[in-house]
Design a protein around this motif. Structure first.
Motif, PDB file in Angstrom:
ATOM      1  N   GLY A 127      20.657 125.896  20.640  1.00 11.90           N
ATOM      2  CA  GLY A 127      20.263 126.165  19.263  1.00 11.90           C
ATOM      3  C   GLY A 127      21.174 125.548  18.226  1.00 11.90           C
ATOM      4  N   ILE A 128      22.098 124.690  18.631  1.00 12.35           N
ATOM      5  CA  ILE A 128      23.033 124.053  17.705  1.00 12.35           C
ATOM      6  C   ILE A 128      22.445 122.731  17.234  1.00 12.35           C
ATOM      7  CG2 ILE A 128      25.371 123.137  17.413  1.00 12.35           C
ATOM      8  CD1 ILE A 128      25.167 126.225  17.890  1.00 12.35           C
ATOM      9  N   VAL A 129      22.505 122.505  15.911  1.00 13.72           N
ATOM     10  CA  VAL A 129      22.006 121.259  15.317  1.00 13.72           C
ATOM     11  C   VAL A 129      23.114 120.210  15.366  1.00 13.72           C
ATOM     12  CG1 VAL A 129      21.080 120.179  13.235  1.00 13.72           C
ATOM     13  CG2 VAL A 129      20.478 122.557  13.774  1.00 13.72           C
ATOM     14  N   TRP A 130      22.781 119.047  15.919  1.00 15.61           N
ATOM     15  CA  TRP A 130      23.699 117.906  15.993  1.00 15.61           C
ATOM     16  C   TRP A 130      23.090 116.734  15.239  1.00 15.61           C
ATOM     17  CZ3 TRP A 130      28.378 117.803  18.698  1.00 15.61           C
ATOM     18  CH2 TRP A 130      28.637 118.910  19.511  1.00 15.61           C
ATOM     19  N   GLN A 131      23.887 116.117  14.381  1.00 10.86           N
ATOM     20  CA  GLN A 131      23.493 114.884  13.719  1.00 10.86           C
ATOM     21  C   GLN A 131      24.397 113.772  14.242  1.00 10.86           C
ATOM     22  OE1 GLN A 131      22.694 115.068   9.400  1.00 10.86           O
ATOM     23  NE2 GLN A 131      23.504 117.148   9.553  1.00 10.86           N
ATOM     24  N   PHE A 132      23.818 112.598  14.452  1.00 10.80           N
ATOM     25  CA  PHE A 132      24.580 111.449  14.913  1.00 10.80           C
ATOM     26  C   PHE A 132      24.387 110.314  13.943  1.00 10.80           C
ATOM     27  CE2 PHE A 132      23.786 114.003  18.581  1.00 10.80           C
ATOM     28  CZ  PHE A 132      24.993 113.981  19.234  1.00 10.80           C
ATOM     29  N   SER A 133      25.492 109.705  13.562  1.00 12.03           N
ATOM     30  CA  SER A 133      25.451 108.596  12.631  1.00 12.03           C
ATOM     31  C   SER A 133      26.425 107.539  13.082  1.00 12.03           C
ATOM     32  CB  SER A 133      25.808 109.087  11.221  1.00 12.03           C
ATOM     33  OG  SER A 133      25.564 108.083  10.274  1.00 12.03           O
ATOM     34  N   THR A 134      26.017 106.282  12.984  1.00 14.21           N
ATOM     35  CA  THR A 134      26.894 105.173  13.317  1.00 14.21           C
ATOM     36  C   THR A 134      27.244 104.466  12.024  1.00 14.21           C
ATOM     37  OG1 THR A 134      25.719 104.969  15.413  1.00 14.21           O
ATOM     38  CG2 THR A 134      27.118 103.132  14.769  1.00 14.21           C
ATOM     39  N   ARG A 135      28.534 104.154  11.874  1.00 18.14           N
ATOM     40  CA  ARG A 135      28.984 103.482  10.657  1.00 18.14           C
ATOM     41  C   ARG A 135      28.463 102.046  10.625  1.00 18.14           C
ATOM     42  NH1 ARG A 135      33.727 106.114  12.369  1.00 18.14           N
ATOM     43  NH2 ARG A 135      34.356 107.771  10.957  1.00 18.14           N
ATOM     44  N   LYS A 136      28.176 101.572   9.415  1.00 18.60           N
ATOM     45  CA  LYS A 136      27.822 100.167   9.241  1.00 18.60           C
ATOM     46  C   LYS A 136      29.072  99.315   9.461  1.00 18.60           C
ATOM     47  CE  LYS A 136      24.012 100.613   5.995  1.00 18.60           C
ATOM     48  NZ  LYS A 136      23.482 100.219   4.710  1.00 18.60           N
ATOM     49  N   PRO A 137      28.916  98.160  10.076  1.00 16.58           N
ATOM     50  CA  PRO A 137      30.082  97.284  10.253  1.00 16.58           C
ATOM     51  C   PRO A 137      30.645  96.884   8.892  1.00 16.58           C
ATOM     52  CG  PRO A 137      28.175  96.457  11.481  1.00 16.58           C
ATOM     53  CD  PRO A 137      27.713  97.610  10.643  1.00 16.58           C
ATOM     54  N   ALA A 138      31.945  96.706   8.831  1.00 18.63           N
ATOM     55  CA  ALA A 138      32.601  96.355   7.548  1.00 18.63           C
ATOM     56  C   ALA A 138      32.220  94.956   7.106  1.00 18.63           C
ATOM     57  CB  ALA A 138      34.112  96.446   7.701  1.00 18.63           C
TER      58      ALA A 138
END
Length: 138
Positions: A127-138
């Protein structure tokens, strides 16, 4: 000083933390149990003594703390918190997402967004909400 999140469970903490440790390949967690607490004025039954009072994992450099609710307290699982994992590694993001979605619910499949080359969210089997995000390359 960082702000850390604390996630509570209803008698599933140990199972969930072992699962998260395997997903994120962290060192084995140390568990402090309610039975370890010196409190002779408040006796606990055997089940309550074995519940987790505190443990933590370091996930992508951030400490996340976990526990079962204190025996007799009500747990309200909801969307009042989410854990967000931000990574520079797209393959790690895919692996984490794929492992955590097993038995859970995908809210948003991994996809490119205007803020991230790869973003997605799930509600895991606990029941835990997980968000995943990948950073944009510099």
């Amino acid at each position: 000083m960082p702000v850390q999140i604390y996630v509570n469970f209803n008698q599933q903490c140990e199972e969930a933390v072992h699962f998260y440790a395997s997903v994120f390949q962290t060192p084995a967690p140390n568990f402090m149990r309610f039975g370890d607490m010196p409190n002779p004025d408040y006796p606990l039954d055997d089940v309550s003594k074995n519940l987790i009072m505190h443990t933590e994992l370091v996930i992508e450099g951030d400490t996340v703390m976990f526990s079962d609710v204190f025996p007799g307290m009500e747990l309200k699982v909801g969307n009042n918190l989410s854990l967000t994992v931000v990574s520079d590694d797209i393959e790690k993001t895919r692996r984490y997402f794929d492992l955590l979605k097993v038995g859970g619910l995908v809210e948003m499949e991994l996809q490119e967004t205007f803020w991230s080359p790869l973003y997605g969210s799930i509600v895991d089997k606990y029941g835990i909400v997980w968000q995943f995000s990948t950073r944009k390359p510099a």
